[in-house]
Scaffold this motif. Structure first.
Motif, short mmCIF file in Angstrom:
data_model
loop_
_atom_site.label_atom_id
_atom_site.label_comp_id
_atom_site.label_asym_id
_atom_site.label_seq_id
_atom_site.Cartn_x
_atom_site.Cartn_y
_atom_site.Cartn_z
N LEU A 314 0.82 -1.21 0.00
CA LEU A 314 0.00 0.00 0.00
C LEU A 314 0.85 1.26 0.00
N THR A 315 1.93 1.24 0.76
CA THR A 315 2.76 2.44 0.92
C THR A 315 4.00 2.43 0.04
N GLY A 316 4.24 1.32 -0.68
CA GLY A 316 5.44 1.20 -1.49
C GLY A 316 5.20 1.48 -2.96
N GLU A 317 6.11 0.99 -3.78
CA GLU A 317 6.10 1.34 -5.20
C GLU A 317 5.00 0.66 -6.00
N ARG A 318 4.43 -0.43 -5.47
CA ARG A 318 3.41 -1.13 -6.25
C ARG A 318 2.16 -0.27 -6.47
N TYR A 319 1.71 0.44 -5.44
CA TYR A 319 0.44 1.17 -5.55
C TYR A 319 0.58 2.68 -5.31
N GLN A 320 1.79 3.16 -5.14
CA GLN A 320 2.04 4.60 -5.02
C GLN A 320 2.73 5.06 -6.30
N ARG A 321 2.03 5.84 -7.11
CA ARG A 321 2.55 6.18 -8.43
C ARG A 321 3.90 6.90 -8.36
N LEU A 322 4.05 7.84 -7.44
CA LEU A 322 5.30 8.58 -7.33
C LEU A 322 6.45 7.64 -6.94
N HIS A 323 6.21 6.75 -5.98
CA HIS A 323 7.24 5.80 -5.57
C HIS A 323 7.62 4.88 -6.73
N ARG A 324 6.64 4.48 -7.51
CA ARG A 324 6.89 3.59 -8.65
C ARG A 324 7.83 4.26 -9.65
N LEU A 325 7.55 5.51 -9.99
CA LEU A 325 8.40 6.21 -10.96
C LEU A 325 9.80 6.42 -10.41
N ARG A 326 9.90 6.77 -9.14
CA ARG A 326 11.22 6.96 -8.54
C ARG A 326 12.00 5.66 -8.51
N ALA A 327 11.33 4.55 -8.23
CA ALA A 327 12.01 3.25 -8.18
C ALA A 327 12.52 2.86 -9.57
N LEU A 328 11.72 3.06 -10.59
CA LEU A 328 12.15 2.75 -11.95
C LEU A 328 13.30 3.63 -12.40
N ARG A 329 13.27 4.89 -11.98
CA ARG A 329 14.39 5.80 -12.28
C ARG A 329 15.66 5.33 -11.56
N ALA A 330 15.54 5.00 -10.28
CA ALA A 330 16.70 4.59 -9.49
C ALA A 330 17.33 3.31 -10.03
N ALA A 331 16.48 2.44 -10.59
CA ALA A 331 16.98 1.18 -11.15
C ALA A 331 17.54 1.36 -12.56
N GLY A 332 17.47 2.57 -13.09
CA GLY A 332 17.97 2.83 -14.43
C GLY A 332 17.06 2.36 -15.53
N ARG A 333 15.84 2.00 -15.19
CA ARG A 333 14.91 1.50 -16.21
C ARG A 333 14.17 2.63 -16.93
N ASP A 335 14.60 6.83 -18.11
CA ASP A 335 15.51 7.97 -18.17
C ASP A 335 14.85 9.19 -17.55
N SER A 336 15.49 10.33 -17.62
CA SER A 336 14.97 11.54 -16.97
C SER A 336 13.67 12.03 -17.60
N GLY A 337 13.39 11.58 -18.82
CA GLY A 337 12.14 11.94 -19.48
C GLY A 337 11.05 10.91 -19.31
N LEU A 338 11.28 9.94 -18.41
CA LEU A 338 10.33 8.86 -18.12
C LEU A 338 10.08 7.98 -19.35
N ARG A 339 11.14 7.76 -20.10
CA ARG A 339 11.10 6.79 -21.20
C ARG A 339 11.88 5.55 -20.79
N TRP A 340 11.40 4.38 -21.21
CA TRP A 340 12.07 3.13 -20.89
C TRP A 340 13.48 3.10 -21.48
N THR A 341 14.41 2.54 -20.72
CA THR A 341 15.77 2.38 -21.21
C THR A 341 16.10 0.92 -21.51
N ASP A 342 15.29 -0.03 -21.00
CA ASP A 342 15.66 -1.45 -21.10
C ASP A 342 14.58 -2.33 -21.71
#
Length: 357
Positions: A314-333, A335-342
């Protein structure tokens, strides 16, 4: 009708896609799948899908469709605040690119998922009609205003946009959002025994169930053109405006044994408005909201228990949209424009959703 639903793997889009198919429409999705695996419960049946970034849509992606239901966006105020320029790029400018492509391809109806956030901070306690002045307090609200104005400029005899100014959504969707106020308060009450308010609860907010938002799209899809052309509609029920503390009280009442708490030095929320939804009730008789907040809280409790919602999810990246985007960014998946890298190229053509051939 042949309908293109952008953001079909999102919170609202997942529900809308099922409703459109049940009504006999032929549905294709368009999504970059940022939240496709953020599921609570079984995955819905797939539909043919274009894996295309909204910023890359071309007329050929829209060819053959009668209508577009445009949901894809950076949703909610915290996500919009993450990068305001990116919010305008995706929510405003990419919306106009999509609309231009749809118009060039011969699409005649364009249903835009706008938001009551563009009212921002109401001048007083009276419910605001669609003619009320805008008073946005976030980039998200401002981006919806810009998109509505540009879409209005595109309207003509061959292209008919309609604006659905959704109240704040709540309710169960297979692609749950835990960052919506009713969903969040209900989840915390059930899992911690506390109805955790992050503000002083004094702000007004109109609320609408995700299934009723989908129902409004369905009704406006086939409503007479001369009645809805270039019109804006507040989506919800006038009776479903609540003070946030009233929502907390309803949650506490439904989730027996839970109690209301305030996090830190709770202050007033700048977003404070009530809306009048009588226009759609009068002009689009095919739409009748079926849900109240209390019924929605009861539904959420049942779904959370049935599918084993955990506090970490509930409080993590699965259902919190902001956390999800930050997690994908941190994992390098992303880029800064929210486009997939992998992943697969997102600017290409038709791909089939899982389970569909």
């Amino acid at each position: 009708m042949r309908v293109l639903v952008t953001g079909h793997h999102g919170y609202i889009g997942t529900v809308l896609t099922e409703l459109l198919r049940a009504a006999g429409h032929e549905v294709t999705g368009l999504d970059t799948d940022l939240f496709a695996d953020c599921l609570l419960g079984p995955a819905p049946t797939g539909v043919p899908a274009l894996r295309v970034d909204l910023r890359d849509v071309r007329p050929e992606h829209c060819a053959g469709f009668d209508a577009v239901c445009h949901l894809a966006a950076l949703c909610n105020d915290p996500v919009g605040n993450l990068n305001p320029e990116l919010t305008y790029e995706i929510n405003d400018w990419a919306t106009i690119r999509l609309a231009g492509a749809a118009k060039a391809a011969g699409v005649t109806r364009f249903l835009f998922s706008s938001s009551c956030s563009l009212y921002g901070s109401g001048a007083d306690d009276r419910p605001l009609t669609e003619t009320a002045p805008f008073a946005p307090v976030t980039p998200y609200g401002e981006s919806k205003i810009g998109a509505e104005r540009s879409l209005t400029a595109l309207a003509d005899d061959d292209f008919s946009p309609v604006f659905l100014r959704n109240a704040t959504a709540y309710g169960y969707s297979p692609r749950l959002r835990g960052d919506l106020v009713v969903n969040d308060l209900t989840g915390h009450a059930l899992l911690t025994g506390e109805v955790r308010l992050r503000s002083d609860g004094s702000a007004w907010r109109p609320l609408v169930h995700v299934q009723d938002i989908a129902g409004a799209f369905l009704a406006l899809l086939t409503a007479p053109r001369d009645r809805v052309h270039a019109r804006a509609y507040n989506i919800g029920s006038t009776s479903e405006n609540y003070l946030i503390r009233q929502v907390a009280e309803l949650v506490s009442d439904v989730v027996v044994g839970s109690r209301i708490t305030y996090l830190g030095a709770a202050s007033a929320d700048l977003r404070n408005y009530r809306v009048d939804c009588d226009r759609i009730a009068t002009e689009v008789p095919g739409f009748r909201p079926r849900w109240t907040v209390r019924k929605g809280i009861e539904e959420l409790v049942e779904a959370y228990q049935r599918y084993g919602l955990t506090l970490a999810d509930l409080t993590g990246e699965r259902y919190q949209r902001l956390h999800r985007l930050r997690a994908l960014r941190a994992a390098g998946r992303l880029d800064s424009g929210l486009r997939w890298t992998d992943g697969p190229t997102v600017s290409g053509g038709l791909r089939w959703a899982e389970g569909v051939r």
